[in-house]
Design a protein around this motif. Structure first.
Motif, PDB file in Angstrom:
ATOM      1  N   PHE A  39       0.756  -1.010   0.056  1.00  0.00           N
ATOM      2  CA  PHE A  39      -0.159   0.032  -0.021  1.00  0.00           C
ATOM      3  C   PHE A  39       0.805   1.346   0.089  1.00  0.00           C
ATOM      4  O   PHE A  39       0.741   2.292  -0.742  1.00  0.00           O
ATOM      5  CB  PHE A  39      -1.014  -0.049   1.486  1.00  0.00           C
ATOM      6  CG  PHE A  39      -2.199   0.639   0.961  1.00  0.00           C
ATOM      7  CD1 PHE A  39      -3.195   0.149   0.516  1.00  0.00           C
ATOM      8  CD2 PHE A  39      -2.339   1.809   1.385  1.00  0.00           C
ATOM      9  CE1 PHE A  39      -4.553   0.769   0.337  1.00  0.00           C
ATOM     10  CE2 PHE A  39      -3.565   2.529   1.107  1.00  0.00           C
ATOM     11  CZ  PHE A  39      -4.459   1.926   0.568  1.00  0.00           C
ATOM     12  N   LEU A  50      -2.134   9.666 -13.995  1.00  0.00           N
ATOM     13  CA  LEU A  50      -1.971   8.758 -15.324  1.00  0.00           C
ATOM     14  C   LEU A  50      -3.377   8.612 -15.958  1.00  0.00           C
ATOM     15  O   LEU A  50      -3.707   8.663 -16.903  1.00  0.00           O
ATOM     16  CB  LEU A  50      -1.413   7.360 -15.194  1.00  0.00           C
ATOM     17  CG  LEU A  50       0.227   7.952 -14.613  1.00  0.00           C
ATOM     18  CD1 LEU A  50       1.072   6.293 -14.806  1.00  0.00           C
ATOM     19  CD2 LEU A  50       0.991   8.696 -15.694  1.00  0.00           C
ATOM     20  N   VAL A  70       2.133  -0.942 -10.733  1.00  0.00           N
ATOM     21  CA  VAL A  70       1.233  -0.903  -9.613  1.00  0.00           C
ATOM     22  C   VAL A  70       0.248  -1.879  -9.549  1.00  0.00           C
ATOM     23  O   VAL A  70      -0.294  -2.605  -8.930  1.00  0.00           O
ATOM     24  CB  VAL A  70       0.917   0.368  -9.162  1.00  0.00           C
ATOM     25  CG1 VAL A  70       1.690   1.215  -8.269  1.00  0.00           C
ATOM     26  CG2 VAL A  70       0.434   1.343 -10.247  1.00  0.00           C
ATOM     27  N   VAL A  71      -0.432  -2.000 -11.052  1.00  0.00           N
ATOM     28  CA  VAL A  71      -1.389  -2.792 -11.337  1.00  0.00           C
ATOM     29  C   VAL A  71      -0.942  -4.351 -11.374  1.00  0.00           C
ATOM     30  O   VAL A  71      -1.576  -5.084 -10.866  1.00  0.00           O
ATOM     31  CB  VAL A  71      -1.934  -2.665 -12.841  1.00  0.00           C
ATOM     32  CG1 VAL A  71      -2.787  -3.734 -13.209  1.00  0.00           C
ATOM     33  CG2 VAL A  71      -2.421  -1.323 -12.853  1.00  0.00           C
ATOM     34  N   GLY A  86       3.472   3.507 -16.967  1.00  0.00           N
ATOM     35  CA  GLY A  86       3.397   3.859 -15.716  1.00  0.00           C
ATOM     36  C   GLY A  86       2.551   3.052 -14.702  1.00  0.00           C
ATOM     37  O   GLY A  86       2.760   3.365 -13.642  1.00  0.00           O
ATOM     38  N   SER A  87       1.438   2.989 -15.251  1.00  0.00           N
ATOM     39  CA  SER A  87       0.408   2.181 -14.093  1.00  0.00           C
ATOM     40  C   SER A  87       0.851   0.906 -14.114  1.00  0.00           C
ATOM     41  O   SER A  87       0.484   0.119 -13.040  1.00  0.00           O
ATOM     42  CB  SER A  87      -0.823   2.050 -14.834  1.00  0.00           C
ATOM     43  OG  SER A  87      -1.255   3.836 -15.418  1.00  0.00           O
ATOM     44  N   VAL A 144       7.500   9.373 -12.816  1.00  0.00           N
ATOM     45  CA  VAL A 144       6.783   8.944 -14.061  1.00  0.00           C
ATOM     46  C   VAL A 144       5.674  10.126 -14.382  1.00  0.00           C
ATOM     47  O   VAL A 144       5.548  10.749 -15.341  1.00  0.00           O
ATOM     48  CB  VAL A 144       6.304   7.511 -14.114  1.00  0.00           C
ATOM     49  CG1 VAL A 144       5.231   7.440 -15.298  1.00  0.00           C
ATOM     50  CG2 VAL A 144       7.465   6.742 -14.202  1.00  0.00           C
ATOM     51  N   PRO A 145       4.663  10.351 -13.169  1.00  0.00           N
ATOM     52  CA  PRO A 145       3.495  10.989 -13.324  1.00  0.00           C
ATOM     53  C   PRO A 145       4.016  12.456 -13.682  1.00  0.00           C
ATOM     54  O   PRO A 145       3.614  13.011 -14.572  1.00  0.00           O
ATOM     55  CB  PRO A 145       2.815  11.236 -11.896  1.00  0.00           C
ATOM     56  CG  PRO A 145       3.394   9.775 -11.298  1.00  0.00           C
ATOM     57  CD  PRO A 145       4.827   9.632 -11.672  1.00  0.00           C
ATOM     58  N   TRP A 190       4.305   5.714  -5.440  1.00  0.00           N
ATOM     59  CA  TRP A 190       4.202   5.623  -6.820  1.00  0.00           C
ATOM     60  C   TRP A 190       3.058   6.658  -7.446  1.00  0.00           C
ATOM     61  O   TRP A 190       3.335   7.326  -8.448  1.00  0.00           O
ATOM     62  CB  TRP A 190       3.909   4.250  -7.316  1.00  0.00           C
ATOM     63  CG  TRP A 190       3.967   3.870  -8.973  1.00  0.00           C
ATOM     64  CD1 TRP A 190       3.288   4.485  -9.815  1.00  0.00           C
ATOM     65  CD2 TRP A 190       5.155   3.491  -9.480  1.00  0.00           C
ATOM     66  NE1 TRP A 190       3.934   3.928 -10.941  1.00  0.00           N
ATOM     67  CE2 TRP A 190       4.972   3.461 -10.855  1.00  0.00           C
ATOM     68  CE3 TRP A 190       6.302   2.790  -8.873  1.00  0.00           C
ATOM     69  CZ2 TRP A 190       6.184   3.094 -11.622  1.00  0.00           C
ATOM     70  CZ3 TRP A 190       7.329   2.520  -9.912  1.00  0.00           C
ATOM     71  CH2 TRP A 190       6.984   2.428 -10.994  1.00  0.00           C
ATOM     72  N   ASN A 191       1.957   6.886  -6.632  1.00  0.00           N
ATOM     73  CA  ASN A 191       1.071   7.808  -7.220  1.00  0.00           C
ATOM     74  C   ASN A 191       1.283   9.206  -6.804  1.00  0.00           C
ATOM     75  O   ASN A 191       0.568  10.123  -7.274  1.00  0.00           O
ATOM     76  CB  ASN A 191      -0.391   7.276  -6.665  1.00  0.00           C
ATOM     77  CG  ASN A 191      -0.923   6.071  -7.063  1.00  0.00           C
ATOM     78  OD1 ASN A 191      -0.098   5.497  -7.825  1.00  0.00           O
ATOM     79  ND2 ASN A 191      -1.849   5.604  -6.591  1.00  0.00           N
ATOM     80  N   GLU A 192       2.269   9.428  -5.815  1.00  0.00           N
ATOM     81  CA  GLU A 192       2.552  10.634  -5.417  1.00  0.00           C
ATOM     82  C   GLU A 192       2.660  11.581  -6.595  1.00  0.00           C
ATOM     83  O   GLU A 192       3.474  11.421  -7.465  1.00  0.00           O
ATOM     84  CB  GLU A 192       3.450  10.673  -4.330  1.00  0.00           C
ATOM     85  CG  GLU A 192       3.278  11.781  -3.358  1.00  0.00           C
ATOM     86  CD  GLU A 192       3.689  13.090  -3.911  1.00  0.00           C
ATOM     87  OE1 GLU A 192       3.038  14.331  -3.327  1.00  0.00           O
ATOM     88  OE2 GLU A 192       4.512  13.470  -4.591  1.00  0.00           O
ATOM     89  N   PHE A 193       2.270  12.877  -6.445  1.00  0.00           N
ATOM     90  CA  PHE A 193       2.378  13.780  -7.259  1.00  0.00           C
ATOM     91  C   PHE A 193       2.805  15.371  -6.955  1.00  0.00           C
ATOM     92  O   PHE A 193       3.863  15.503  -7.491  1.00  0.00           O
ATOM     93  CB  PHE A 193       0.918  14.113  -8.182  1.00  0.00           C
ATOM     94  CG  PHE A 193       1.294  15.135  -9.480  1.00  0.00           C
ATOM     95  CD1 PHE A 193       1.951  14.767 -10.435  1.00  0.00           C
ATOM     96  CD2 PHE A 193       0.285  16.010  -9.556  1.00  0.00           C
ATOM     97  CE1 PHE A 193       2.058  15.640 -11.591  1.00  0.00           C
ATOM     98  CE2 PHE A 193       0.407  17.140 -10.454  1.00  0.00           C
ATOM     99  CZ  PHE A 193       1.152  16.963 -11.687  1.00  0.00           C
ATOM    100  N   ILE A 194       2.250  15.701  -6.225  1.00  0.00           N
ATOM    101  CA  ILE A 194       2.173  17.192  -5.759  1.00  0.00           C
ATOM    102  C   ILE A 194       3.566  17.436  -5.180  1.00  0.00           C
ATOM    103  O   ILE A 194       4.414  18.431  -5.532  1.00  0.00           O
ATOM    104  CB  ILE A 194       1.215  17.857  -4.864  1.00  0.00           C
ATOM    105  CG1 ILE A 194       1.248  19.322  -4.617  1.00  0.00           C
ATOM    106  CG2 ILE A 194       1.319  17.336  -3.455  1.00  0.00           C
ATOM    107  CD1 ILE A 194       0.103  19.929  -4.132  1.00  0.00           C
ATOM    108  N   THR A 231       2.409   1.836  -3.471  1.00  0.00           N
ATOM    109  CA  THR A 231       1.478   2.481  -4.173  1.00  0.00           C
ATOM    110  C   THR A 231       1.260   3.977  -4.031  1.00  0.00           C
ATOM    111  O   THR A 231       1.297   4.490  -4.769  1.00  0.00           O
ATOM    112  CB  THR A 231       0.029   1.645  -4.415  1.00  0.00           C
ATOM    113  OG1 THR A 231       0.325   0.210  -4.388  1.00  0.00           O
ATOM    114  CG2 THR A 231      -0.737   2.094  -5.425  1.00  0.00           C
ATOM    115  N   PRO A 268      -2.262   5.175 -10.714  1.00  0.00           N
ATOM    116  CA  PRO A 268      -1.830   6.626 -10.399  1.00  0.00           C
ATOM    117  C   PRO A 268      -2.867   7.877 -10.978  1.00  0.00           C
ATOM    118  O   PRO A 268      -3.161   7.516 -11.981  1.00  0.00           O
ATOM    119  CB  PRO A 268      -0.503   7.006 -11.143  1.00  0.00           C
ATOM    120  CG  PRO A 268       0.238   5.406 -11.045  1.00  0.00           C
ATOM    121  CD  PRO A 268      -0.997   4.748 -11.206  1.00  0.00           C
TER     122      PRO A 268
END
Lengths: 300, 310
Positions: free
Chosen positions: A225, B130, A279-280, A275-276, A249-250, A231-235, A228, B127
């Motif tokens: 978790f 994405l 995690v998938v 990029g997905s 990546v994002p 990996w999803n973090e952006f800001i 993930t 994400p």
């Protein structure tokens, strides 16, 4: 008749399974259950299908809906993916994201195991309050922290480095992991620890030899978790990183592949798809752990 | 004297390793260090920055409430507050309604239930940036697949301008947010639904309760504690959303989709006004506190429902 079954075989009194479903007709079930479910699944999955189909579509088909059906692709091409992998910094971004996610997950898990064990089992003065504070820390969103964190990161001198991300991601990972692990540790019987204590084990031995082996499912849940989430973090990545070779990546896909007014949808969608995938794939192996960590975070 | 130091050192050692509080302190140290340095301190620093005129590359001086006075007269700030409230309310209500519906469907006896559950969580695993890119492409002003389908069905005559028109843009970003939020709500509520014994439903059905009565008198009350928690999380994350807006509209058209988070970013990072950005971020805190208090009382009620003492 039902009374007979109950008295002869008490295990047959099962509370889940069909329930009242047996009374509804097939037509009713199709209208009430299967049709809405199909619509839900279609809507939830369509963007992924669209992403995937665009990623392998040759450019001339992308903008020509008259001659080619937009829903299908003739002569799929790997040109977009090839472009992405060999003519952009995409592989570097993938590597950065992987590195940052693994490192911050590892740090967070390590810190969280100790914290959760201390709160749940060492029971020091103020353990309950600490647990509550950890929960509150989980509720502090990155969007109100990124400005002061950018200020700190800049003053410390780690601006525009992967280290900045590795050190800041645990701010949202540690509270979550600790909270989750506290729940897992709570389910491990006290008696095990007591008997180990009686046998002369130290706290450290109890933690490493008794608690941790029993908490492996919890560790896996928290770990994947946390991975993930990072990996999803952006800001943070958007704010703290400015040079192309350090981007994740994002951020990379959004800031470097979107140029001017001509959108290269094929390359963009390949970037999103690739990029997905990590995690998938991870998710597909550990679905149950994901569900348990998600619901575990919500349950008290 | 020479012997005193090691003794004191070893007694501290002993205290750290033997006593509850010493061991607790030792074990809490890594997590506490991280959270104090990178969470508590920035939180305080953010509040402080809101009272200064700090810019990127220039440390500011204390200017009192000037940032807030400036924001108070700034129509764009108030527009962003309105947008955030609208976005959060509409998206949360939709997420709750649709999520609960999906959870109720999944709670039925279904073939391949686990497969469906796994598929449904996908939007939440991928994400956000994405998947938002995929939505950006779906909302394209010329080649939108939705426009194409509607035009082929003869419902509209020209492509919908999804992200160029204020009302459409708001609806579009809300739709994308709901799409991403449904799985979380549905799967969490499903976990709650599974703890409700079927026997209650059966007993009520035998007593002649209609399905609607069973839903409102049994399912909802028993589910309400978990609904409170799930929706608090959902509201918090929607309220502070940044990624989706940043990808899809960057606050446009004419600031119609600017949320407080995106406005704060725009003023602080590209705009360079760290102080003003921090003030906008601080302005979000009262709303978040309200949501947290709501969650707290939701949890309290749960204890009471389980028959535990307060």
């Amino acid at each position: 008749m039902s009374r007979q079954t109950i008295s002869s075989d008490p295990i047959a009194v099962n509370d889940d399974v069909t329930g009242l479903d047996q009374f509804s007709t097939l037509t009713r079930r199709i209208l009430v259950v299967y049709l809405p479910l199909a619509v839900f699944v279609f809507v939830l999955l369509f963007p992924f299908y669209w992403m995937a189909i665009t990623a392998v579509k040759p450019d001339h088909q992308l903008s020509n809906y008259k001659e080619y059906s937009p829903f299908w692709v003739v002569e799929p091409t790997l040109a977009h993916i090839k472009y992405l992998l060999f003519e952009t910094s995409y592989p570097g971004w993938l590597w950065n994201t992987m590195l940052v996610s693994v490192a911050s997950t590892f740090i967070s898990l390590l810190a969280s195991v100790f914290a959760a064990y201390a709160i749940e089992r060492v029971r020091f003065t103020g353990a309950r309050v600490t647990g509550l504070l950890i929960f509150l820390a989980y509720l502090v969103p990155p969007s109100i922290l990124f400005i002061p964190l950018a200020f700190i990161v800049f003053n410390v001198g780690i601006f525009d480095s992967r280290l900045a991300l590795i050190l800041t991601y645990p701010t949202f990972l540690i509270p979550f992991c600790t909270w989750l692990l506290m729940g897992y540790f709570r389910t491990i019987p006290f008696e095990l620890e007591e008997s180990a204590l009686v046998d002369g084990a130290t706290r450290w031995q109890i933690l490493t030899k008794v608690i941790l082996p029993l908490a492996v499912p919890g560790l896996i849940s928290a770990g994947i978790f946390a991975f993930t989430l990072s990996w999803n973090e952006f800001i943070y990545a958007l704010t703290f990183i400015s040079s192309s070779e350090n981007k994740t990546v994002p951020v990379g896909v959004l800031t470097e592949l979107v140029r001017g007014d001509i959108y290269e949808w094929g390359a963009l969608m390949s970037g999103a798809l690739l990029g997905s995938l990590p995690v998938v794939i991870l998710y597909s192996f550990f679905v149950d752990y994901y569900v348990s960590s998600m619901t575990g975070a919500v349950k008290e | 004297m020479a012997g005193a130091a090691p003794t004191r050192l070893s007694s501290i050692y002993g205290w750290l390793l033997e006593s509850k509080n010493g061991l607790g302190l030792l074990f809490m140290l890594p997590a506490a260090a991280f959270l104090l340095c990178f969470l508590t301190y920035p939180l305080g620093l953010g509040v402080w920055l809101g009272f200064t005129d700090t810019k990127i590359g220039r440390s500011g001086i204390f200017i009192g409430l000037e940032n807030y006075e400036w924001l108070f007269d700034d129509p764009i700030f108030w527009l962003s507050v309105y947008n955030t409230l609208l976005y959060t309310t509409v998206a949360s209500v939709l997420k709750f309604g649709l999520g609960l519906w999906l959870a109720l469907i999944l709670n039925q006896h279904l073939p391949f239930k686990n497969l469906f559950r796994a598929i449904i969580l996908l939007p939440w695993v991928v994400p956000t940036v994405l998947s938002a890119l995929a939505f950006w492409w779906i909302y394209d002003s010329q080649f939108s697949i939705i426009s194409y389908v509607l035009m082929n069905l003869g419902l509209i005559s020209e492509p919908i301008n999804f992200l160029g028109d204020p009302t459409n843009a708001r609806a579009s970003v809300i739709a994308a947010n709901v799409w991403r939020g449904i799985p979380f709500v549905a799967i969490s509520l499903l976990a709650g639904l599974q703890t409700i014994p079927q026997s209650l439903n059966e007993a009520a059905a035998l007593d002649g309760a209609t399905p609607w009565q069973r839903f409102t008198k049994i399912t909802l009350p028993l589910l309400s504690p978990i609904i409170a928690v799930v929706m608090t999380f959902s509201v918090l994350f929607t309220f502070t959303d940044f990624q989706l807006i940043y990808v899809l509209t960057r606050g446009g058209p004419v600031n119609a989709t600017h949320l407080m988070a995106t406005l704060s970013f725009q003023r602080a990072i590209p705009g360079g006004q760290l102080g003003e950005g921090a003030a906008i971020a601080v302005a979000m805190i009262p709303f978040l506190l309200a949501a947290i208090l709501f969650s707290f009382f939701g949890l309290q009620r749960r204890k009471w429902q389980q028959g535990a003492s307060d």
